[in-house]
Design a protein around this motif. Structure first.
Motif, mmCIF file in Angstrom:
data_model
loop_
_atom_site.group_PDB
_atom_site.id
_atom_site.type_symbol
_atom_site.label_atom_id
_atom_site.label_comp_id
_atom_site.label_asym_id
_atom_site.label_seq_id
_atom_site.Cartn_x
_atom_site.Cartn_y
_atom_site.Cartn_z
ATOM 1 N N LYS A 186 0.852 -1.190 0.000
ATOM 2 C CA LYS A 186 0.000 0.000 0.000
ATOM 3 C C LYS A 186 0.889 1.241 0.000
ATOM 4 N N LEU A 187 0.450 2.265 -0.758
ATOM 5 C CA LEU A 187 1.200 3.519 -0.842
ATOM 6 C C LEU A 187 0.352 4.679 -0.342
ATOM 7 N N GLY A 188 0.972 5.554 0.440
ATOM 8 C CA GLY A 188 0.338 6.786 0.876
ATOM 9 C C GLY A 188 0.887 7.968 0.120
ATOM 10 N N ASP A 189 0.195 9.118 0.220
ATOM 11 C CA ASP A 189 0.593 10.371 -0.436
ATOM 12 C C ASP A 189 0.753 10.208 -1.948
ATOM 13 N N VAL A 190 -0.250 9.607 -2.562
ATOM 14 C CA VAL A 190 -0.271 9.423 -4.015
ATOM 15 C C VAL A 190 -1.337 10.340 -4.604
ATOM 16 N N ASP A 191 -0.996 11.038 -5.658
ATOM 17 C CA ASP A 191 -1.988 11.784 -6.431
ATOM 18 C C ASP A 191 -2.628 10.765 -7.376
ATOM 19 N N VAL A 192 -3.662 10.096 -6.887
ATOM 20 C CA VAL A 192 -4.232 8.966 -7.616
ATOM 21 C C VAL A 192 -4.795 9.400 -8.961
ATOM 22 N N GLU A 193 -5.493 10.539 -8.983
ATOM 23 C CA GLU A 193 -6.104 10.997 -10.240
ATOM 24 C C GLU A 193 -5.038 11.239 -11.303
ATOM 25 N N ARG A 194 -3.949 11.819 -10.903
ATOM 26 C CA ARG A 194 -2.864 12.116 -11.849
ATOM 27 C C ARG A 194 -2.149 10.844 -12.281
ATOM 28 N N ALA A 195 -1.842 9.989 -11.323
ATOM 29 C CA ALA A 195 -1.087 8.773 -11.625
ATOM 30 C C ALA A 195 -1.885 7.807 -12.495
ATOM 31 N N THR A 196 -3.171 7.617 -12.172
ATOM 32 C CA THR A 196 -3.950 6.646 -12.931
ATOM 33 C C THR A 196 -4.240 7.120 -14.344
ATOM 34 N N ALA A 197 -4.145 8.420 -14.582
ATOM 35 C CA ALA A 197 -4.372 8.946 -15.930
ATOM 36 C C ALA A 197 -3.321 8.437 -16.912
ATOM 37 N N LEU A 198 -2.184 7.984 -16.399
ATOM 38 C CA LEU A 198 -1.113 7.478 -17.256
ATOM 39 C C LEU A 198 -1.412 6.084 -17.777
ATOM 40 N N PHE A 199 -2.353 5.408 -17.152
ATOM 41 C CA PHE A 199 -2.642 4.017 -17.490
ATOM 42 C C PHE A 199 -4.114 3.946 -17.876
ATOM 43 N N SER A 200 -4.388 4.198 -19.125
ATOM 44 C CA SER A 200 -5.771 4.425 -19.554
ATOM 45 C C SER A 200 -6.494 3.156 -19.983
ATOM 46 N N GLU A 201 -5.907 1.988 -19.789
ATOM 47 C CA GLU A 201 -6.583 0.757 -20.188
ATOM 48 C C GLU A 201 -7.824 0.538 -19.324
ATOM 49 N N ASN A 202 -8.980 0.596 -19.930
ATOM 50 C CA ASN A 202 -10.238 0.275 -19.256
ATOM 51 C C ASN A 202 -10.374 0.977 -17.900
ATOM 52 N N PRO A 203 -10.455 2.310 -17.888
ATOM 53 C CA PRO A 203 -10.557 3.033 -16.617
ATOM 54 C C PRO A 203 -11.793 2.634 -15.819
ATOM 55 N N ILE A 204 -11.625 2.562 -14.517
ATOM 56 C CA ILE A 204 -12.710 2.218 -13.601
ATOM 57 C C ILE A 204 -12.989 3.453 -12.767
ATOM 58 N N THR A 247 -7.596 1.981 -5.586
ATOM 59 C CA THR A 247 -7.857 2.589 -4.295
ATOM 60 C C THR A 247 -9.349 2.744 -4.066
ATOM 61 N N MET A 248 -9.714 2.957 -2.823
ATOM 62 C CA MET A 248 -11.077 3.353 -2.482
ATOM 63 C C MET A 248 -11.063 4.624 -1.652
ATOM 64 N N ARG A 249 -9.889 5.129 -1.343
ATOM 65 C CA ARG A 249 -9.770 6.349 -0.537
ATOM 66 C C ARG A 249 -8.865 7.354 -1.241
ATOM 67 N N GLU A 250 -9.051 8.602 -0.927
ATOM 68 C CA GLU A 250 -8.215 9.641 -1.522
ATOM 69 C C GLU A 250 -6.765 9.487 -1.073
ATOM 70 N N ASN A 251 -5.860 9.841 -1.978
ATOM 71 C CA ASN A 251 -4.432 10.001 -1.672
ATOM 72 C C ASN A 251 -3.721 8.709 -1.265
ATOM 73 N N GLU A 252 -4.294 7.551 -1.609
ATOM 74 C CA GLU A 252 -3.569 6.315 -1.360
ATOM 75 C C GLU A 252 -3.847 5.335 -2.490
ATOM 76 N N LEU A 253 -2.897 4.448 -2.724
ATOM 77 C CA LEU A 253 -3.160 3.266 -3.523
ATOM 78 C C LEU A 253 -3.283 2.119 -2.536
ATOM 79 N N THR A 254 -4.511 1.633 -2.352
ATOM 80 C CA THR A 254 -4.781 0.623 -1.337
ATOM 81 C C THR A 254 -4.019 -0.662 -1.618
ATOM 82 N N TYR A 255 -3.798 -0.929 -2.890
ATOM 83 C CA TYR A 255 -2.928 -2.059 -3.228
ATOM 84 C C TYR A 255 -2.174 -1.733 -4.504
#
Length: 446
Positions: A186-204, A247-255
């Protein structure tokens, strides 16, 4: 107060074990759940989301105890509920908070009247003729013998069945190698919106807990853009390395699932130890790479590491029926169906060289798992559930997911309670009666 004789003893408190113990206890059996960790939950307590409660047609194919657990997590704001997906290999994703899994699963078990014995694992079994009579469990008290009318192996690795002398196979048929392992973190202090935008395969897309708008909460793709760096810095030995995270919470990648440890036997203590060490060695390189090169992860830091490397495949117990990859591709139906599944065949190469899927081709986009797959070939008073059921290596790559394991656990727990009450060996149970009880309890078997 713990006793030494129970109606049903469940070895292993992961997703299959939770469902098995709950179902057996709710059926009126005195149940003991034995778990090696300090909590129940297994892989679900690592943060890995539940995938494919639904098939590709949008029909829910797993419910029952698994759905009840999800509903209780949702009530605690510890799950985002089921999110249907389109494209890719997933039909649905259910994000969960791993720490709440530990709390809620334990509450459910205790409410059912089940006894739980943590920090304990099975290390031996006594068999008379072909009947499993007792097990030996090891913990801080030393070695303790336990008796039961019926036992359920939900260890994942088929440990209890192996100690009882059950026949089994391990790894793929060609060379015995098992699918690669993964160490989740698990990672904390992640800008999830920004990071996940780099991996656009089938966005959830969904709104995370604590958020105010929807965005992609899931990373699914390859690290192809950084191939030169990955090979130069020897982070991974192959280009186009896969990464999954969510993730299910802001600013973290839960896994985060990207570490890959291959050609190790997860059912061997020495090789398993080597795999754990290798996983953390890779993790150190991975976090430095993410901080330095992936936008949105500049400040990311490890907040937790999975309690034990994730094992996809070890022993598969020889049962009265061996489920095959062809059964899955064709969406086969069985008269003794006890669970359904709509997940693809998802194989992580045993030599560590990538990942691939084969999809179900039937009109219903799902298949049955027969009762015979959880009944060992020649050992009585024993059932198996979870990823150690009777399948080929190819079929295991579909049946091993958590919703499927919980559905199998529910069936095994219900059957074990019936067998113990009737003084019957599980292989001789009235399947129609078992199916009727499962349907009454919310399981999907039609």
């Amino acid at each position: 107060m713990y006793r030494q004789k129970y109606d049903v003893i469940v070895a292993g408190g992961g997703t299959a074990g939770i469902a098995a113990a709950l179902s057996a206890a709710r059926s009126g059996a005195h149940v003991l759940l034995i778990e090696k960790n300090a909590y129940a939950g297994g892989t679900a307590a690592s943060g890995l989301p539940f995938v494919d409660f639904f098939n590709r047609n949008g029909r829910q194919v797993v419910a029952g105890v698994a759905e009840e657990l999800m509903n209780r997590l949702f009530q605690e704001k510890a799950s985002l509920g089921h999110i249907r997906t389109s494209g890719g290999h997933l039909n649905s994703v259910t994000m969960i908070d791993p720490e709440w899994v530990k709390i809620i699963a334990e509450e459910m078990l205790l409410e059912s009247g089940c006894d739980i014995l943590y920090h304990t694992f099975v290390c031996a079994a006594e068999v008379e003729g072909n009947c499993l009579k007792s097990i030996v469990a090891a913990n801080k008290n030393g070695l303790t013998e336990f008796h039961a009318g019926c036992f359920i192996d939900t260890t994942g690795d088929g440990d209890l069945a192996k100690f009882a002398g059950a026949k089994y196979h391990q790894g793929r048929e060609s060379d015995g190698l098992c699918q690669a392992m993964s160490l989740l973190f698990k990672l904390g202090d992640v800008d999830v919106e920004r990071a996940t935008a780099l991996f656009s395969e089938n966005p959830i897309k969904a709104c995370p807990v604590g958020g105010d708008h929807e965005y992609n909460l899931h990373i699914s793709g390859k690290l192809t853009n950084w191939n030169d760096i990955i090979l130069k810095e020897e982070i991974f030995p192959h280009p186009d390395h896969n990464i999954w995270a969510g993730t299910m919470r802001e600013n973290e990648l839960t896994y985060v699932n990207t570490i890959r440890v291959s050609e190790k036997n997860g059912a061997d203590a020495y090789e398993l130890s080597e795999a754990e060490i290798e996983g953390r060695r890779q993790l150190k390189k991975v976090i430095r790479f993410l901080n330095k090169h992936v936008p949105g992860m500049e400040k990311a830091h490890i907040t937790s590491i999975q309690n034990g490397i994730g094992i996809r495949e070890t022993r598969r117990i020889d049962g009265e029926y061996v489920l095959t990859g062809q059964d899955i591709i064709e969406g086969r139906r069985f008269e003794d169906c006890i669970a359904r599944n709509g997940y693809c065949i998802d194989i992580h190469d045993p030599k560590g060289q990538g990942w691939g899927v084969s999809r179900i081709q039937s009109e219903e986009q799902s298949y049955d798992i027969p009762y015979r797959c959880i009944v060992p070939e020649r050992i009585d008073h024993l059932l198996v559930a979870g990823r150690c059921i009777s399948t080929t290596a190819e079929a295991l790559a579909s049946t091993r997911i958590m919703p499927s394991c919980m559905a199998l656990g529910q069936a095994a727990g219900t059957a074990a309670a019936m067998a113990a009450e009737q003084g019957q060996v599980p292989r001789n149970l009235d399947i129609k009666h078992l199916q009727a009880v499962l349907k009454k309890d919310g399981a999907v078997i039609e």
